[in-house]
Design an enzyme around this catalytic site. Structure first.
Site: not given
Ligand code: CTP
Length: 409
Positions: A217, A286, A296, A330, A344, A348
């Site tokens: 990302n 995610d 490759k 975050f 969230k 969490k």
């Molecule tokens: N986070 C994490 N591990 C993951 C995904 C996210 O620890 N596999 C943490 C991120 O570092 C951030 C928080 O969870 O502090 C929220 O991340 P975000 O990407 O906004 O949300 P998600 O929980 O991944 O949900 P979604 O993608 O559905 O918005």
């Protein structure tokens, strides 16, 4: 008694007072005295023009030490003065600061002791500008002030009033009381996380399909690096676990570089027991590919054949075994920012969540600026203005410290 006084003296913080050639130079004496009254030791650094306005002897008598003017002063250069002093001081306070010194700081020119000291030090820098209104409001000066603010320099804004040129307007040096008060606020902040183990994550992760292709990302890591830098400047012992980014690691921070979400999870779990505070600013992927090929994959082998699985949620894992630690997340959103972030936070088991709308132009991912909503444990939402990520990191850490304080009670 003597010994106790000597020890107190050794413990006291050293402020470098940078004095430049403004008519308000006489107020620098009161600023010097103000810091001394609060138990600081003051080393005075003057520019050559300032030393033409007022004799360094005056500041030498008040500070009880030699005043540094010249970069090649033998007494100083023997010990590579700017580097030694840069390490010793807890604050560089430039008051009064002319348009010229501000321009030099903003562009990195280091042609005298003061401007060299600014580049060499890692301590907080406080600048109190003083100049004629036209010079203060000039677009170049304003641009330089913005640049410095973005680089973390703090300011005591000049006041409106009668100026040395008898004009009325903006540009009068702030009162010595305000400058000293601001300096002391910065000095007390630098100790506020002393001894606390802080774990920060930053940047994106990469989930590899094969040795050359990955899913990732747009996170630049800037927000997490600023948080780590600010926590370290407040005395914390910081471990920064960073995904692949092109950023200079903050001074005094232990940096562990990782690539995938699984690597990040492993390192975070390893550092977790030694951390009282965890700030997950990383944009963890995610998803990952079900399989990572060793070689490759040719393009013919790809279309329609790529499968994804969810990565484990690191923060959720930490929340499940929290035991008195403070957890901060975050939330990167493109819509319904606050409701999503609140969900969230609950899922969490976080103490605080910082939400931002990454879809908004000019803030969030890749940008130097950000504008966030800080959501507290009592559900209160604190919106910030659009500010540099460095300034945001200060506001976020102030709120985290407030939560730590409330939890202690
Ligand atoms: N986070 C994490 N591990 C993951 C995904 C996210 O620890 N596999 C943490 C991120 O570092 C951030 C928080 O969870 O502090 C929220 O991340 P975000 O990407 O906004 O949300 P998600 O929980 O991944 O949900 P979604 O993608 O559905 O918005």
């Amino acid at each position: 008694m003597k010994e106790r006084e000597q020890r107190a003296n050794e413990d006291s913080k050293i402020v470098a007072l940078g004095v430049t050639s403004s008519i308000s130079i006489y107020k620098a004496c009161e600023i010097l005295r103000g810091f001394q009254k609060k138990g600081c030791r003051v080393r005075v650094v003057m520019t050559r023009n300032a030393a033409r306005l007022v004799s360094p002897l005056l500041f030498s008598a008040l500070s009880g030490g030699a005043v540094i003017v010249d970069l090649f002063d033998e007494r100083v250069s023997r010990r590579v003065g700017h580097v030694t002093l840069a390490r010793e001081i807890s604050l560089l306070c430039v008051a009064p600061a002319t348009a010229n010194v501000i321009a030099k700081f903003a562009s990195g020119v280091a042609d005298d002791f003061l401007s060299t000291l600014y580049l060499a030090t890692r301590c907080p820098v406080l600048v109190a500008p003083a100049m004629n209104e036209a010079m203060f409001l000039h677009p170049r000066t304003q641009e330089n002030l913005r640049k410095l603010r973005g680089a973390g320099v703090e300011f005591v804004e000049p006041e409106k009033g009668t100026l040395a040129c008898h004009d009325e307007g903006w540009g009068r040096l702030a009162s010595p009381e305000r400058i000293v008060e601001e300096g002391l606020r910065i000095l007390s902040r630098t100790e506020s996380l002393k001894g606390v183990g802080v774990l920060v994550t930053a940047g994106p992760t990469r989930e590899y399909l094969d040795p050359v292709r990955f899913l990732s990302n747009a996170s630049s890591g800037k927000m997490g690096y600023e948080i780590a830098r600010e926590a370290a400047s407040r005395g914390a012992e910081v471990t920064l676990i960073s995904g692949p980014v092109e950023l200079v690691p903050p001074a005094g921070v232990r940096v562990i570089k990782v690539r995938t979400a699984a690597d990040m999870e492993r390192e975070v779990l390893e550092a977790y027991p030694g951390s009282g505070l965890v700030i997950m600013a990383a944009a963890v992927s995610d998803f990952r590919f079900t399989r990572t090929a060793r070689q490759k994959i040719g393009k013919r082998g790809l279309a329609g054949k790529v499968d994804l699985v969810e990565t484990r949620d690191i923060l959720k894992t930490l929340g499940a075994k929290k035991k008195g630690k403070v957890l901060v997340g975050f939330a990167a959103e493109t819509e319904k920012t606050i409701p999503h972030a609140v969900r969230k936070m609950k899922e969490k088991k976080l103490d605080l969540i910082v939400a931002n709308n990454v879809g908004e132009e000019g803030i969030g991912f890749e940008s130097d600026d950000n504008k966030v909503f800080i959501i507290r444990p009592d559900g209160k939402v604190l919106p910030t203005d659009k500010m540099s990520k460095r300034e945001i990191s200060r506001v976020v850490l102030d709120q985290i410290e407030a939560v730590i304080e409330e939890k202690r009670k």
